[in-house]
Write a protein that holds these residues in place. Sequence first.
Motif, PDB file in Angstrom:
ATOM      1  N   CYS A  93       0.834  -1.209   0.000  1.00 15.66           N
ATOM      2  CA  CYS A  93       0.000   0.000   0.000  1.00 15.66           C
ATOM      3  C   CYS A  93       0.866   1.256   0.000  1.00 15.66           C
ATOM      4  CB  CYS A  93      -0.976   0.004   1.169  1.00 15.66           C
ATOM      5  SG  CYS A  93      -0.293   0.467   2.743  1.00 15.66           S
ATOM      6  N   ASP A  94       0.304   2.358  -0.488  1.00 13.60           N
ATOM      7  CA  ASP A  94       0.991   3.651  -0.501  1.00 13.60           C
ATOM      8  C   ASP A  94       1.126   4.187   0.920  1.00 13.60           C
ATOM      9  OD1 ASP A  94       1.015   3.598  -3.210  1.00 13.60           O
ATOM     10  OD2 ASP A  94      -0.033   5.504  -3.490  1.00 13.60           O
ATOM     11  N   ALA A  95       2.090   5.074   1.113  1.00 19.19           N
ATOM     12  CA  ALA A  95       2.303   5.639   2.444  1.00 19.19           C
ATOM     13  C   ALA A  95       1.318   6.759   2.752  1.00 19.19           C
ATOM     14  CB  ALA A  95       3.728   6.176   2.549  1.00 19.19           C
ATOM     15  N   ASP A  96       0.621   7.262   1.738  1.00 18.05           N
ATOM     16  CA  ASP A  96      -0.114   8.520   1.905  1.00 18.05           C
ATOM     17  C   ASP A  96      -1.571   8.358   2.337  1.00 18.05           C
ATOM     18  OD1 ASP A  96      -1.133   7.434  -0.339  1.00 18.05           O
ATOM     19  OD2 ASP A  96      -0.333   8.922  -1.720  1.00 18.05           O
ATOM     20  N   LEU A  97      -1.949   7.138   2.747  1.00 21.33           N
ATOM     21  CA  LEU A  97      -3.321   6.847   3.184  1.00 21.33           C
ATOM     22  C   LEU A  97      -4.338   6.943   2.052  1.00 21.33           C
ATOM     23  CD1 LEU A  97      -3.151   8.613   6.639  1.00 21.33           C
ATOM     24  CD2 LEU A  97      -3.713   6.211   6.312  1.00 21.33           C
ATOM     25  N   GLN A  98      -3.828   7.003   0.794  1.00 21.72           N
ATOM     26  CA  GLN A  98      -4.762   6.976  -0.332  1.00 21.72           C
ATOM     27  C   GLN A  98      -5.277   5.568  -0.564  1.00 21.72           C
ATOM     28  OE1 GLN A  98      -2.547   8.968  -3.598  1.00 21.72           O
ATOM     29  NE2 GLN A  98      -4.472  10.032  -3.903  1.00 21.72           N
ATOM     30  N   ASP A  99      -4.503   4.588  -0.077  1.00 19.32           N
ATOM     31  CA  ASP A  99      -4.955   3.207  -0.135  1.00 19.32           C
ATOM     32  C   ASP A  99      -5.528   2.922   1.246  1.00 19.32           C
ATOM     33  OD1 ASP A  99      -3.833   3.118  -2.625  1.00 19.32           O
ATOM     34  OD2 ASP A  99      -1.977   2.180  -1.952  1.00 19.32           O
ATOM     35  N   HIS A 129     -13.238   3.197  -2.774  1.00 20.43           N
ATOM     36  CA  HIS A 129     -13.224   4.594  -3.181  1.00 20.43           C
ATOM     37  C   HIS A 129     -11.851   5.168  -2.873  1.00 20.43           C
ATOM     38  CE1 HIS A 129     -14.225   8.836  -3.328  1.00 20.43           C
ATOM     39  NE2 HIS A 129     -13.705   8.939  -2.124  1.00 20.43           N
ATOM     40  N   ARG A 130     -11.190   5.755  -3.869  1.00 22.03           N
ATOM     41  CA  ARG A 130      -9.843   6.291  -3.642  1.00 22.03           C
ATOM     42  C   ARG A 130      -9.930   7.760  -3.276  1.00 22.03           C
ATOM     43  NH1 ARG A 130      -4.646   4.683  -4.452  1.00 22.03           N
ATOM     44  NH2 ARG A 130      -3.120   6.203  -5.149  1.00 22.03           N
ATOM     45  N   PRO A 131      -9.546   8.094  -2.044  1.00 23.90           N
ATOM     46  CA  PRO A 131      -9.654   9.493  -1.633  1.00 23.90           C
ATOM     47  C   PRO A 131      -8.511  10.343  -2.178  1.00 23.90           C
ATOM     48  CG  PRO A 131      -8.746   8.199   0.143  1.00 23.90           C
ATOM     49  CD  PRO A 131      -9.006   7.242  -0.992  1.00 23.90           C
TER      50      PRO A 131
HETATM   51 MG    MG Z   1      -0.626   8.308  -3.543  1.00 22.13          MG
END
Ligand code: MG
Length: 344
Positions: A105-111, A207-209
């Motif tokens: 998963c990405d680090a940016d909490l988008q996942d 849903h991808r924020p």
């Molecule tokens: Mg990202």
Amino acid sequence: MAEGVSESARRAHPLISIVVPCFNEEQSIAALHGELTRVLATRPEVDCEFVFVDDGSTDGTARALDDLVGADPRVTVVTLSRNFGHQPAVGAGLARASGDAVIVCDADLQDPPEIMPEMIDRWRDGADVVYAVRSSRQGSALRRAAYHVFYRILNSVSELDIPADCGDFGLMDRRVVDAINGLPERNRFVRGLRAWVGYEQTALAYHRPERLLGTSKYSFGRLLRLALDGIFDFSTKPLTLIFVLGLVSSVLSLAGFAFFLAHRVIGFKVLGHTPEEVPGITSVVLAVFFFGGVQLLATGVLGEYVGRIYREVKRRPSFIVKAVNGRQVGRDVGLPRQSALAGE
Ligand code: MG
Ligand code: UDP
């Protein structure tokens, strides 16, 4: 690999690795770790390890990761010797992860970590790959349109079905991870290889924020590179296409040559005119430009493949590990394991 009872036992009380590539993510790391811990606590029978890959960050990422190592024994930090890029960083994490299943998963909490328990449940029900598909995406209209077009082109040229609208976010069973780690190639488009490997694959919509903290590390140029990797690493159709184009234009010019030759010899008229009467400089210039353009494009496509062959034959690793949990590492470079190559 032992299947049956031991397999279901393995999936009942598993170790799940969460792999997180990080490049200048000092703002997100503590929040992500907190969120992961909270969400995974809903599956108490599941053990977790977190593999953070510091991909040559230049901000406070290293410090933030150090703090995590001190606070949580489940955290491993793999520090690369410089910035190698998102896909190599994921590769470094996969090489290090030891879980029965691995979530990237990405680090940016988008996942969103909230859907990880559901991924784990699907895996326990028998899926080997659970890939997250964005049912909706935020961000600028242009970016969304670009992603849309890319996945459509990718699937029309690619020789395998790469699911549209999914990134690297997803869960992979140990045998899928082993298969990917054992592949001989250096340039790794992870979501493509994950589809290529096969096994039971299933999609999970989410849903991808919008990115809340920090900024996207993907500039237009980097996205384009990723798109080209997706297309050229998984297809030789562009080569077929330029062959067909070359064939069509050769046949056309041969027909034209025959026509003008016949006219010289026999001197016939077409629709009451001879070719010399028609002022043709514009069409000639356009034709020269057009075929010049087609040839350059064709050379460019060939160049993409030649460049890729060149990079692969050098057999340089796709990443170099500098340290693990702050301890310097000698020769742990990202070479595929030879035993895996031999199918052992
Ligand atoms: Mg990202
Ligand atoms: N990333 C990385 N190395 C890079 C670029 C990005 O490890 O050279 C990481 C980044 O920290 C993030 C993930 O890869 O965790 C995806 O990057 P980003 O969120 O910027 O991409 P986007 O979600 O905007 O496509």
